[in-house]
Write a protein that holds these residues in place. Sequence first.
Motif, short mmCIF file in Angstrom:
data_model
loop_
_atom_site.label_atom_id
_atom_site.label_comp_id
_atom_site.label_asym_id
_atom_site.label_seq_id
_atom_site.Cartn_x
_atom_site.Cartn_y
_atom_site.Cartn_z
N ILE A 182 0.84 -1.20 0.00
CA ILE A 182 0.00 0.00 0.00
C ILE A 182 0.87 1.25 0.00
N ALA A 183 1.94 1.23 0.81
CA ALA A 183 2.85 2.38 0.84
C ALA A 183 3.53 2.57 -0.51
N GLU A 184 3.88 1.48 -1.17
CA GLU A 184 4.48 1.57 -2.50
C GLU A 184 3.51 2.22 -3.48
N GLU A 185 2.24 1.84 -3.42
CA GLU A 185 1.22 2.46 -4.28
C GLU A 185 1.14 3.96 -4.01
N LEU A 186 1.15 4.33 -2.73
CA LEU A 186 1.08 5.74 -2.35
C LEU A 186 2.28 6.50 -2.91
N PHE A 187 3.48 5.96 -2.74
CA PHE A 187 4.68 6.62 -3.22
C PHE A 187 4.65 6.77 -4.74
N GLU A 188 4.16 5.74 -5.44
CA GLU A 188 4.08 5.81 -6.90
C GLU A 188 3.08 6.89 -7.33
N GLU A 189 1.94 6.96 -6.65
CA GLU A 189 0.95 7.99 -6.96
C GLU A 189 1.51 9.39 -6.71
N ARG A 190 2.24 9.54 -5.61
CA ARG A 190 2.86 10.83 -5.31
C ARG A 190 3.87 11.22 -6.39
N LYS A 191 4.65 10.25 -6.84
CA LYS A 191 5.63 10.50 -7.89
C LYS A 191 4.93 10.95 -9.17
N LEU B 212 3.19 15.17 -12.98
CA LEU B 212 2.10 15.91 -13.64
C LEU B 212 2.16 17.39 -13.29
N ASN B 213 2.46 17.70 -12.03
CA ASN B 213 2.58 19.10 -11.63
C ASN B 213 3.73 19.79 -12.37
N GLN B 214 4.84 19.09 -12.55
CA GLN B 214 5.97 19.66 -13.28
C GLN B 214 5.60 19.89 -14.74
N GLN B 215 4.88 18.94 -15.34
CA GLN B 215 4.44 19.11 -16.72
C GLN B 215 3.49 20.30 -16.83
N GLU B 216 2.60 20.42 -15.86
CA GLU B 216 1.65 21.53 -15.85
C GLU B 216 2.38 22.86 -15.76
N GLU B 217 3.40 22.93 -14.91
CA GLU B 217 4.17 24.16 -14.77
C GLU B 217 4.85 24.53 -16.09
#
Length: 97
Positions: free
Chosen positions: A59-68, A73-78
């Motif tokens: 579950i933590a791995e899923e969370l870390f992947e989603e955060r990454k 996506l935020n960097q692409q948006e910027e």
Amino acid sequence: MKSVKVTILGKQFPLKVKDSEEETMKRIAHYVDDKFRQYKKELNKQPDTTVMSLAALAIAEELFEERKQNRELNQQEEKVMEKVNGSLEEFVDEITS
């Protein structure tokens, strides 16, 4: 605060949550329970603590992947917004000159 009972691997856990978070916490508990049950089925000879630890790591791995992915996506948006702003500035310069 509201008292809510959630069930994970057949055990009930009482939780105190804000009224607005009750449904979210129930969905989270259901997700954790599903993940634990999936791992318990795959690792049926392992003790519950091992099963829960491995499922928690997954579950933590899923969370870390989603955060990454969210950061990317935020960097692409910027970058897109910088291009749009640059284009708008050029356009404004052209029409005001």
